[in-house]
Scaffold this motif. Structure first.
Motif, PDB file in Angstrom:
ATOM      1  N   ALA A   4       1.535   1.246  -5.504  1.00 40.61           N
ATOM      2  CA  ALA A   4       1.347   0.992  -4.077  1.00 40.61           C
ATOM      3  C   ALA A   4       2.172  -0.217  -3.669  1.00 40.61           C
ATOM      4  O   ALA A   4       2.584  -1.022  -4.510  1.00 40.61           O
ATOM      5  CB  ALA A   4      -0.128   0.758  -3.767  1.00 40.61           C
ATOM      6  N   LEU A   5       2.400  -0.354  -2.379  1.00 40.19           N
ATOM      7  CA  LEU A   5       3.157  -1.484  -1.861  1.00 40.19           C
ATOM      8  C   LEU A   5       2.321  -2.760  -1.897  1.00 40.19           C
ATOM      9  O   LEU A   5       1.090  -2.703  -1.850  1.00 40.19           O
ATOM     10  CB  LEU A   5       3.577  -1.209  -0.417  1.00 40.19           C
ATOM     11  CG  LEU A   5       4.469  -0.002  -0.146  1.00 40.19           C
ATOM     12  CD1 LEU A   5       4.800   0.069   1.339  1.00 40.19           C
ATOM     13  CD2 LEU A   5       5.736  -0.065  -0.975  1.00 40.19           C
ATOM     14  N   PRO A   6       2.972  -3.914  -1.979  1.00 35.15           N
ATOM     15  CA  PRO A   6       2.228  -5.180  -1.883  1.00 35.15           C
ATOM     16  C   PRO A   6       1.447  -5.235  -0.574  1.00 35.15           C
ATOM     17  O   PRO A   6       1.951  -4.880   0.483  1.00 35.15           O
ATOM     18  CB  PRO A   6       3.340  -6.238  -1.906  1.00 35.15           C
ATOM     19  CG  PRO A   6       4.491  -5.579  -2.582  1.00 35.15           C
ATOM     20  CD  PRO A   6       4.413  -4.133  -2.191  1.00 35.15           C
ATOM     21  N   GLY A   7       0.206  -5.679  -0.659  1.00 33.30           N
ATOM     22  CA  GLY A   7      -0.652  -5.755   0.522  1.00 33.30           C
ATOM     23  C   GLY A   7      -1.491  -4.530   0.753  1.00 33.30           C
ATOM     24  O   GLY A   7      -2.368  -4.527   1.626  1.00 33.30           O
ATOM     25  N   ASN A   8      -1.266  -3.479  -0.026  1.00 33.81           N
ATOM     26  CA  ASN A   8      -1.994  -2.230   0.168  1.00 33.81           C
ATOM     27  C   ASN A   8      -3.509  -2.432   0.156  1.00 33.81           C
ATOM     28  O   ASN A   8      -4.229  -1.787   0.902  1.00 33.81           O
ATOM     29  CB  ASN A   8      -1.608  -1.231  -0.927  1.00 33.81           C
ATOM     30  CG  ASN A   8      -2.250   0.127  -0.748  1.00 33.81           C
ATOM     31  OD1 ASN A   8      -1.851   0.892   0.098  1.00 33.81           O
ATOM     32  ND2 ASN A   8      -3.269   0.425  -1.557  1.00 33.81           N
ATOM     33  N   GLY A   9      -3.990  -3.337  -0.682  1.00 34.35           N
ATOM     34  CA  GLY A   9      -5.435  -3.531  -0.811  1.00 34.35           C
ATOM     35  C   GLY A   9      -6.032  -4.544   0.133  1.00 34.35           C
ATOM     36  O   GLY A   9      -7.250  -4.632   0.254  1.00 34.35           O
ATOM     37  N   THR A  10      -5.187  -5.345   0.817  1.00 33.20           N
ATOM     38  CA  THR A  10      -5.735  -6.471   1.579  1.00 33.20           C
ATOM     39  C   THR A  10      -5.351  -6.497   3.051  1.00 33.20           C
ATOM     40  O   THR A  10      -6.032  -7.150   3.843  1.00 33.20           O
ATOM     41  CB  THR A  10      -5.290  -7.807   0.946  1.00 33.20           C
ATOM     42  OG1 THR A  10      -3.853  -7.869   0.933  1.00 33.20           O
ATOM     43  CG2 THR A  10      -5.817  -7.948  -0.472  1.00 33.20           C
ATOM     44  N   VAL A  11      -4.273  -5.823   3.436  1.00 28.76           N
ATOM     45  CA  VAL A  11      -3.855  -5.856   4.843  1.00 28.76           C
ATOM     46  C   VAL A  11      -4.861  -5.083   5.694  1.00 28.76           C
ATOM     47  O   VAL A  11      -5.249  -3.963   5.357  1.00 28.76           O
ATOM     48  CB  VAL A  11      -2.447  -5.255   5.008  1.00 28.76           C
ATOM     49  CG1 VAL A  11      -2.089  -5.109   6.488  1.00 28.76           C
ATOM     50  CG2 VAL A  11      -1.413  -6.128   4.302  1.00 28.76           C
ATOM     51  N   LEU A  12      -5.265  -5.671   6.806  1.00 27.97           N
ATOM     52  CA  LEU A  12      -6.288  -5.063   7.659  1.00 27.97           C
ATOM     53  C   LEU A  12      -5.809  -3.763   8.296  1.00 27.97           C
ATOM     54  O   LEU A  12      -4.634  -3.618   8.645  1.00 27.97           O
ATOM     55  CB  LEU A  12      -6.686  -6.029   8.767  1.00 27.97           C
ATOM     56  CG  LEU A  12      -7.557  -7.222   8.366  1.00 27.97           C
ATOM     57  CD1 LEU A  12      -7.849  -8.073   9.579  1.00 27.97           C
ATOM     58  CD2 LEU A  12      -8.851  -6.762   7.723  1.00 27.97           C
ATOM     59  N   ALA A  13      -6.748  -2.844   8.471  1.00 28.47           N
ATOM     60  CA  ALA A  13      -6.462  -1.603   9.190  1.00 28.47           C
ATOM     61  C   ALA A  13      -6.195  -1.907  10.658  1.00 28.47           C
ATOM     62  O   ALA A  13      -6.626  -2.934  11.194  1.00 28.47           O
ATOM     63  CB  ALA A  13      -7.644  -0.640   9.057  1.00 28.47           C
TER      64      ALA A  13
END
Length: 396
Positions: free
Chosen positions: A45-54
């Motif tokens: 997955a790309l960096p930030g996939n788990g933490t960037v807000l929807a």
């Protein structure tokens, strides 16, 4: 609290309306975000996939970047190198568990990662998880693990890249040469990462715990293992002895807890909810939520051959294997038996004499459920237990 008469209908309705604004997954380190962050660690997955807000411009741009990257990979004249198995290998699985320990992921990650490892052809035994845990500090404590930190806080503090960069300082624990879908190695991806808020992502030296946030327990009650999210346990519950209160389904347990059959000092046993006995492993959020809501979170433990929601807190031990439906020791527990838990010693023990247990086994017959679906019946016959990733057997 509502079930215990401590909250009105109106107060409950207000919480329902206000607790989940906007879209996206739950904002803590629950199962969805746990697996999202592990996808970053595995390089798929790309960096930030788990933490960037929807529903933010940053997330929308990530979607576009991912779509462009997919096309680039397909159009690459050497596109075969981007086959999933070339990226999701033994190094990727190892890195996933490293990040899991550092961030105190959902106990469900163990089930999912063991299954992913089997599908990827990676030889990974559940005992390796404790070895990894002993070498990874727990540096990010996120809701619901006795914390008010949420995923947007982690994103602001540097994200998963910052976590991996800090973990890699221990040397040798993170495979920085592992490849990612963006064409860079993990080492190249995280080389410029920094912790922007040390109150959110701690350093190794200032870790919440010198060991990881998940633990695999063993003992006569879990000969093949059981999982506990140590990051969510109060210090007073890391060692615990209590008397068993047994239920043969989640529904029984809910009725029993609401009916005040469970008291401080008890160990709730929920069985026949494993892969074979379920069949499948339905998410059991209600029993753990009821225990916490009734103020028993630091005085009652719970063990089950089923699994929990990522929202689980307290001394909640899941994936007990072998499961009840296959004749595991959890099926032989009787009300009043003493059960011992020691997270630091990785112990889950039924303190009943060998002769007594052997006598019980002579008269034991597993509870069988009516399974109307032919497909679920086949599943029940072929599925392995949770410590083996609940994978379907290909050999009988």
């Amino acid at each position: 609290k509502h079930a215990d008469g401590k909250m009105s209908d109106e107060e409950l309705y207000e919480i329902e309306c206000e607790a989940c604004p906007s879209g996206g997954s739950c904002s803590g380190m629950f199962t969805a975000n746990s697996m999202n962050t592990l996808c970053e660690a595995m390089g798929v997955a790309l960096p930030g996939n788990g933490t960037v807000l929807a529903m933010t411009p940053e997330r929308i741009e990530m979607v576009k970047t991912a779509a462009r990257r997919i096309v680039e990979m397909v159009m690459d004249e050497n596109s075969a190198k981007w086959n999933m198995r070339n990226i999701l290998n033994d190094k990727a699985v190892h890195n996933a568990f490293v990040v899991d320990m550092a961030m105190g992921g959902s106990s469900n990650t163990v089930l999912h990662m063991l299954s992913i490892a089997k599908e990827a052809g990676v030889d990974f035994d559940i005992t390796q998880i404790n070895t990894i845990s002993e070498n990874v500090a727990h540096i990010a404590k996120i809701s619901p693990s006795l914390s008010t930190v949420h995923m947007d806080d982690i994103n602001r503090a540097g994200g998963v890249n910052a976590v991996m960069k800090e973990v890699s300082r221990r040397g040798g624990i993170l495979h920085t040469d592992a490849m990612t879908v963006t064409g860079e190695t993990i080492g190249e991806r995280i080389k410029d990462a920094v912790i922007k808020d040390p109150n959110i992502i701690h350093t190794n030296e200032n870790a919440y715990s010198p060991v990881g946030g998940l633990s695999i327990l063993f003992g006569n009650l879990a000969e093949e293992g059981a999982v506990v999210k140590t990051a969510g346990i109060a210090p007073s519950m890391r060692q615990f002895k209590g008397k068993a209160v047994c239920f043969n389904s989640q529904q029984e347990a809910i009725a029993g807890i609401v009916g005040h059959k469970v008291k401080a000092g008890d160990v709730v046993v929920i069985r026949y909810e494993g892969p074979k006995g379920g069949p499948g492993m339905q998410e059991m959020l209600a029993p753990t939520a009821l225990i916490m809501g009734m103020g028993l979170g630091e005085s009652v433990a719970l063990i089950t051959d089923g699994r929990f929601s990522g929202a689980t807190r307290g001394a909640s031990i899941g994936h007990v294997s072998p499961e009840a439906a296959e004749g595991g020791m959890i099926a032989l527990i009787e009300d009043g038996d003493e059960i011992e838990l020691d997270v630091d010693k990785h112990l889950l023990q039924l303190n009943v004499g060998y002769d007594v247990l052997e006598q019980r086994r002579l008269h034991f017959k597993p509870i069988t459920k009516e399974i109307p679906s032919k497909w679920l019946k086949r599943y029940s016959l072929l599925v392995s237990n949770a410590s083996n990733g609940a994978a379907l057997k290909t050999e009988l």
